[in-house]
Design an enzyme around this catalytic site. Structure first.
Site, short mmCIF file in Angstrom:
data_model
loop_
_atom_site.label_atom_id
_atom_site.label_comp_id
_atom_site.label_asym_id
_atom_site.label_seq_id
_atom_site.Cartn_x
_atom_site.Cartn_y
_atom_site.Cartn_z
N GLU A 1 4.35 -0.51 -20.09
CA GLU A 1 3.41 -1.63 -20.08
C GLU A 1 3.02 -1.92 -21.52
O GLU A 1 2.26 -1.16 -22.13
CB GLU A 1 2.18 -1.27 -19.23
CG GLU A 1 1.39 -2.51 -18.85
CD GLU A 1 0.27 -2.22 -17.84
OE1 GLU A 1 0.52 -1.49 -16.87
OE2 GLU A 1 -0.82 -2.73 -18.06
N ASP B 1 1.15 -7.72 -13.00
CA ASP B 1 0.19 -7.42 -14.06
C ASP B 1 -1.01 -8.33 -13.87
O ASP B 1 -0.86 -9.52 -13.61
CB ASP B 1 0.81 -7.63 -15.44
CG ASP B 1 0.02 -6.86 -16.48
OD1 ASP B 1 0.13 -5.62 -16.50
OD2 ASP B 1 -0.78 -7.47 -17.23
N PHE C 1 -10.48 -1.36 -5.45
CA PHE C 1 -10.24 -0.57 -6.67
C PHE C 1 -10.67 -1.39 -7.89
O PHE C 1 -11.04 -2.57 -7.76
CB PHE C 1 -8.75 -0.20 -6.77
CG PHE C 1 -7.85 -1.38 -7.04
CD1 PHE C 1 -7.51 -2.24 -6.01
CD2 PHE C 1 -7.38 -1.64 -8.31
CE1 PHE C 1 -6.69 -3.34 -6.25
CE2 PHE C 1 -6.56 -2.74 -8.55
CZ PHE C 1 -6.22 -3.59 -7.52
N LYS D 1 -3.00 -1.86 -4.26
CA LYS D 1 -2.11 -3.00 -4.56
C LYS D 1 -0.95 -3.03 -3.57
O LYS D 1 -0.53 -4.08 -3.11
CB LYS D 1 -1.54 -2.88 -5.98
CG LYS D 1 -2.54 -3.10 -7.08
CD LYS D 1 -1.81 -3.05 -8.42
CE LYS D 1 -2.76 -2.95 -9.58
NZ LYS D 1 -2.06 -2.70 -10.85
N ILE E 1 -2.10 2.47 -4.48
CA ILE E 1 -1.98 2.29 -3.03
C ILE E 1 -2.68 1.01 -2.55
O ILE E 1 -2.25 0.36 -1.60
CB ILE E 1 -2.50 3.55 -2.27
CG1 ILE E 1 -2.18 3.47 -0.78
CG2 ILE E 1 -3.98 3.76 -2.46
CD1 ILE E 1 -0.74 3.54 -0.43
N HIS F 1 -6.26 -13.29 -6.20
CA HIS F 1 -5.25 -13.65 -7.18
C HIS F 1 -3.90 -13.04 -6.84
O HIS F 1 -2.88 -13.70 -6.88
CB HIS F 1 -5.72 -13.16 -8.56
CG HIS F 1 -6.15 -11.70 -8.56
ND1 HIS F 1 -5.50 -10.74 -9.27
CD2 HIS F 1 -7.12 -11.05 -7.87
CE1 HIS F 1 -6.08 -9.56 -9.05
NE2 HIS F 1 -7.06 -9.74 -8.19
N ARG F 2 -3.94 -11.75 -6.46
CA ARG F 2 -2.67 -11.06 -6.17
C ARG F 2 -2.03 -11.65 -4.91
O ARG F 2 -0.82 -11.89 -4.87
CB ARG F 2 -2.91 -9.55 -5.99
CG ARG F 2 -1.63 -8.76 -5.76
CD ARG F 2 -1.85 -7.26 -5.90
NE ARG F 2 -2.30 -6.91 -7.23
CZ ARG F 2 -3.58 -6.72 -7.56
NH1 ARG F 2 -4.54 -6.79 -6.66
NH2 ARG F 2 -3.92 -6.45 -8.80
P1 IMP Z 1 -2.95 -4.18 -13.66
O1 IMP Z 1 -2.28 -4.85 -14.80
O2 IMP Z 1 -2.58 -4.80 -12.35
O3 IMP Z 1 -2.81 -2.69 -13.68
O4 IMP Z 1 -4.50 -4.49 -13.81
C1 IMP Z 1 -5.24 -4.21 -14.98
C2 IMP Z 1 -6.59 -3.62 -14.61
O5 IMP Z 1 -7.31 -4.61 -13.89
C3 IMP Z 1 -6.45 -2.40 -13.73
O6 IMP Z 1 -6.88 -1.27 -14.42
C4 IMP Z 1 -7.34 -2.65 -12.55
O7 IMP Z 1 -8.41 -1.74 -12.62
C5 IMP Z 1 -7.86 -4.07 -12.72
N1 IMP Z 1 -7.44 -4.88 -11.58
C6 IMP Z 1 -6.23 -5.43 -11.34
N2 IMP Z 1 -6.21 -6.08 -10.19
C7 IMP Z 1 -7.44 -5.93 -9.67
C8 IMP Z 1 -8.02 -6.36 -8.44
O8 IMP Z 1 -7.41 -7.00 -7.57
N3 IMP Z 1 -9.31 -5.99 -8.27
C9 IMP Z 1 -10.01 -5.26 -9.19
N4 IMP Z 1 -9.52 -4.83 -10.31
C10 IMP Z 1 -8.22 -5.16 -10.56
#
Ligand code: IMP
Length: 204
Positions: free
Chosen positions: A50, A79, A155, A26, A24, A184-185
Protein backbone atom coordinates in the site's frame (compact mmCIF):
# COMPACT_ATOMS: atom_id res chain seq x y z
CA UNK A 1 -12.56 7.97 -12.07
CA UNK A 2 -13.03 4.81 -14.16
CA UNK A 3 -10.09 3.83 -16.31
CA UNK A 4 -9.81 1.76 -19.49
CA UNK A 5 -8.99 -1.84 -18.81
CA UNK A 6 -7.52 -4.63 -20.87
CA UNK A 7 -9.37 -7.79 -19.89
CA UNK A 8 -7.86 -10.83 -21.54
CA UNK A 9 -10.49 -12.75 -23.51
CA UNK A 10 -9.01 -16.19 -22.79
CA UNK A 11 -8.99 -15.86 -19.00
CA UNK A 12 -11.59 -18.18 -17.44
CA UNK A 13 -14.59 -16.11 -16.41
CA UNK A 14 -16.68 -17.03 -13.42
CA UNK A 15 -19.03 -15.50 -10.93
CA UNK A 16 -16.47 -15.62 -8.17
CA UNK A 17 -14.57 -12.50 -7.22
CA UNK A 18 -11.42 -12.63 -5.12
CA UNK A 19 -11.23 -9.80 -2.61
CA UNK A 20 -7.75 -9.14 -1.22
CA UNK A 21 -8.39 -7.99 2.33
CA UNK A 22 -7.72 -9.04 5.89
CA UNK A 23 -10.66 -7.01 7.20
CA UNK A 24 -13.66 -9.24 7.95
CA UNK A 25 -16.05 -6.26 8.02
CA UNK A 26 -15.04 -5.13 4.54
CA UNK A 27 -15.33 -8.73 3.38
CA UNK A 28 -18.87 -9.05 4.75
CA UNK A 29 -19.89 -5.74 3.18
CA UNK A 30 -18.58 -7.01 -0.16
CA UNK A 31 -20.06 -10.48 0.28
CA UNK A 32 -23.54 -9.05 0.93
CA UNK A 33 -23.47 -6.58 -1.98
CA UNK A 34 -21.97 -8.99 -4.54
CA UNK A 35 -24.37 -11.78 -3.58
CA UNK A 36 -27.22 -9.47 -4.73
CA UNK A 37 -25.61 -9.90 -8.19
CA UNK A 38 -25.11 -13.67 -7.71
CA UNK A 39 -21.36 -13.21 -7.45
CA UNK A 40 -19.57 -15.24 -4.75
CA UNK A 41 -16.86 -13.39 -2.87
CA UNK A 42 -13.69 -15.17 -1.80
CA UNK A 43 -11.44 -13.59 0.80
CA UNK A 44 -7.82 -13.77 -0.26
CA UNK A 45 -4.78 -13.06 1.88
CA UNK A 46 -2.01 -11.88 -0.45
CA UNK A 47 0.88 -9.46 0.01
CA UNK A 48 -0.08 -6.17 -1.62
CA UNK A 49 1.98 -3.04 -1.08
CA UNK A 50 0.00 0.00 0.00
CA UNK A 51 1.88 3.06 -1.26
CA UNK A 52 1.47 6.56 0.21
CA UNK A 53 -0.10 8.87 -2.37
CA UNK A 54 -2.55 11.78 -2.46
CA UNK A 55 -4.87 9.76 -4.72
CA UNK A 56 -6.94 6.78 -3.53
CA UNK A 57 -7.12 5.65 -7.16
CA UNK A 58 -3.33 5.45 -7.49
CA UNK A 59 -3.05 3.58 -4.19
CA UNK A 60 -5.74 1.07 -5.18
CA UNK A 61 -4.29 0.51 -8.67
CA UNK A 62 -0.82 -0.10 -7.28
CA UNK A 63 -2.13 -2.60 -4.69
CA UNK A 64 -4.20 -4.38 -7.34
CA UNK A 65 -1.18 -4.78 -9.63
CA UNK A 66 0.92 -6.05 -6.75
CA UNK A 67 -1.73 -8.51 -5.54
CA UNK A 68 -2.14 -9.94 -9.05
CA UNK A 69 1.62 -10.29 -9.40
CA UNK A 70 1.82 -12.13 -6.07
CA UNK A 71 -1.22 -14.37 -6.54
CA UNK A 72 -1.53 -14.95 -10.28
CA UNK A 73 -5.29 -14.53 -9.83
CA UNK A 74 -7.84 -11.96 -10.98
CA UNK A 75 -8.52 -9.96 -7.82
CA UNK A 76 -10.03 -6.79 -6.49
CA UNK A 77 -8.81 -4.53 -3.72
CA UNK A 78 -10.28 -1.43 -2.10
CA UNK A 79 -8.74 1.73 -0.79
CA UNK A 80 -10.76 4.16 1.30
CA UNK A 81 -10.43 7.42 3.17
CA UNK A 82 -12.37 9.79 5.42
CA UNK A 83 -12.25 13.41 4.23
CA UNK A 84 -13.19 16.04 6.84
CA UNK A 85 -14.11 19.47 5.46
CA UNK A 86 -13.03 21.54 8.50
CA UNK A 87 -9.65 19.75 8.41
CA UNK A 88 -9.13 20.50 4.69
CA UNK A 89 -9.75 16.89 3.72
CA UNK A 90 -7.59 15.32 6.43
CA UNK A 91 -7.03 12.39 7.02
CA UNK A 92 -8.05 11.48 3.41
CA UNK A 93 -5.59 9.07 1.79
CA UNK A 94 -3.71 8.90 5.12
CA UNK A 95 -6.73 7.53 7.00
CA UNK A 96 -5.12 4.16 7.77
CA UNK A 97 -2.04 5.75 9.33
CA UNK A 98 -4.15 8.22 11.33
CA UNK A 99 -6.41 5.40 12.48
CA UNK A 100 -3.41 3.38 13.68
CA UNK A 101 -1.88 6.36 15.49
CA UNK A 102 -4.65 8.50 17.02
CA UNK A 103 -7.83 6.67 15.96
CA UNK A 104 -11.36 8.11 15.75
CA UNK A 105 -10.92 9.90 19.11
CA UNK A 106 -7.96 11.78 17.61
CA UNK A 107 -10.26 13.12 14.88
CA UNK A 108 -12.88 14.11 17.50
CA UNK A 109 -10.18 15.94 19.48
CA UNK A 110 -9.09 17.88 16.38
CA UNK A 111 -12.77 18.76 15.76
CA UNK A 112 -13.48 19.99 19.31
CA UNK A 113 -14.11 23.65 18.38
CA UNK A 114 -15.36 23.03 14.82
CA UNK A 115 -18.95 23.83 14.00
CA UNK A 116 -18.59 22.59 10.41
CA UNK A 117 -18.90 18.81 10.90
CA UNK A 118 -19.21 17.89 7.18
CA UNK A 119 -17.20 14.92 5.97
CA UNK A 120 -17.29 12.18 3.38
CA UNK A 121 -15.96 8.69 2.90
CA UNK A 122 -14.63 7.64 -0.46
CA UNK A 123 -13.66 4.17 -1.70
CA UNK A 124 -11.91 3.13 -4.87
CA UNK A 125 -12.25 -0.53 -5.83
CA UNK A 126 -9.58 -1.69 -8.28
CA UNK A 127 -10.08 -4.93 -10.20
CA UNK A 128 -7.18 -6.48 -12.10
CA UNK A 129 -6.52 -9.66 -14.05
CA UNK A 130 -3.12 -11.22 -14.86
CA UNK A 131 -1.53 -9.29 -17.75
CA UNK A 132 -4.28 -6.67 -17.51
CA UNK A 133 -4.54 -3.12 -16.32
CA UNK A 134 -6.62 -2.28 -13.22
CA UNK A 135 -10.14 -0.99 -13.71
CA UNK A 136 -11.44 1.27 -10.96
CA UNK A 137 -14.88 1.98 -9.45
CA UNK A 138 -15.55 4.82 -7.07
CA UNK A 139 -18.08 5.27 -4.26
CA UNK A 140 -18.71 8.22 -1.98
CA UNK A 141 -21.00 8.95 0.99
CA UNK A 142 -21.58 12.42 2.47
CA UNK A 143 -22.17 12.81 6.19
CA UNK A 144 -21.12 14.49 9.40
CA UNK A 145 -18.70 13.82 12.22
CA UNK A 146 -20.64 13.44 15.46
CA UNK A 147 -19.55 14.85 18.83
CA UNK A 148 -18.71 11.53 20.48
CA UNK A 149 -18.19 7.92 19.42
CA UNK A 150 -21.42 5.95 19.13
CA UNK A 151 -22.00 2.27 18.44
CA UNK A 152 -19.84 -0.82 18.54
CA UNK A 153 -20.53 -2.42 15.17
CA UNK A 154 -18.40 -2.01 12.06
CA UNK A 155 -14.81 -0.82 12.13
CA UNK A 156 -12.46 2.12 11.68
CA UNK A 157 -14.15 5.52 11.80
CA UNK A 158 -17.67 4.04 11.79
CA UNK A 159 -18.37 5.23 15.39
CA UNK A 160 -17.91 8.92 14.44
CA UNK A 161 -19.57 9.06 10.99
CA UNK A 162 -23.28 9.78 10.45
CA UNK A 163 -24.44 9.47 6.81
CA UNK A 164 -26.64 12.38 5.66
CA UNK A 165 -29.23 10.08 4.08
CA UNK A 166 -29.61 7.98 7.25
CA UNK A 167 -31.67 8.43 10.40
CA UNK A 168 -29.01 10.06 12.58
CA UNK A 169 -27.22 6.87 13.62
CA UNK A 170 -23.51 6.36 13.04
CA UNK A 171 -22.31 3.56 10.76
CA UNK A 172 -21.24 1.76 13.97
CA UNK A 173 -24.90 1.68 15.07
CA UNK A 174 -25.97 -0.05 11.85
CA UNK A 175 -25.91 -3.66 10.72
CA UNK A 176 -23.78 -4.51 7.68
CA UNK A 177 -26.85 -4.48 5.45
CA UNK A 178 -28.01 -1.10 6.78
CA UNK A 179 -24.54 0.39 6.26
CA UNK A 180 -24.58 -1.04 2.73
CA UNK A 181 -27.67 1.07 1.91
CA UNK A 182 -25.58 4.24 2.26
CA UNK A 183 -21.90 3.40 2.22
CA UNK A 184 -19.13 4.45 -0.10
CA UNK A 185 -17.85 0.90 -0.33
CA UNK A 186 -21.28 -0.50 -1.23
CA UNK A 187 -21.66 2.09 -4.01
CA UNK A 188 -18.26 1.22 -5.48
CA UNK A 189 -19.00 -2.51 -5.14
CA UNK A 190 -22.34 -2.15 -6.95
CA UNK A 191 -20.62 -0.41 -9.87
CA UNK A 192 -18.00 -3.17 -9.90
CA UNK A 193 -20.65 -5.92 -9.67
CA UNK A 194 -22.67 -4.51 -12.56
CA UNK A 195 -19.58 -4.38 -14.74
CA UNK A 196 -18.26 -7.78 -13.58
CA UNK A 197 -21.59 -9.54 -14.16
CA UNK A 198 -21.62 -8.36 -17.74
CA UNK A 199 -18.02 -8.53 -18.91
CA UNK A 200 -17.19 -11.49 -21.11
CA UNK A 201 -20.63 -13.00 -20.41
CA UNK A 202 -19.24 -14.85 -17.36
CA UNK A 203 -20.85 -18.25 -17.53
CA UNK A 204 -20.15 -20.16 -14.32
P1 IMP B 1 -8.52 1.32 3.71
O1 IMP B 1 -7.70 2.01 2.68
O2 IMP B 1 -9.76 0.72 3.14
O3 IMP B 1 -7.73 0.37 4.56
O4 IMP B 1 -9.06 2.46 4.69
C1 IMP B 1 -8.21 3.38 5.34
C2 IMP B 1 -8.66 3.57 6.78
O5 IMP B 1 -9.97 4.14 6.75
C3 IMP B 1 -8.74 2.26 7.53
O6 IMP B 1 -7.77 2.23 8.52
C4 IMP B 1 -10.11 2.22 8.13
O7 IMP B 1 -9.96 2.32 9.53
C5 IMP B 1 -10.83 3.45 7.61
N1 IMP B 1 -12.01 3.03 6.85
C6 IMP B 1 -12.07 2.54 5.60
N2 IMP B 1 -13.32 2.25 5.25
C7 IMP B 1 -14.07 2.54 6.33
C8 IMP B 1 -15.46 2.41 6.59
O8 IMP B 1 -16.28 1.94 5.79
N3 IMP B 1 -15.84 2.81 7.82
C9 IMP B 1 -14.98 3.30 8.76
N4 IMP B 1 -13.69 3.42 8.57
C10 IMP B 1 -13.23 3.04 7.35
Amino acid sequence: METKTKVSKDFPKGKVAYFVTTNIHKFLEAHNVLSEYKIATAKLKVEATEIQDDSLENIAKFSAHDAVKNSGLPIFVGDAGLFVEALNGFPGPYSAFVYRTVGPQGILDLMQNKTNRNAYFQTVIAYCEPNGEPKTFCGKVEGTICMEQKGDLGFGYDPIFVPNRGDGRTFAQMSTDEKNVYSHRAEALRKFAEWYSGVGKRIF
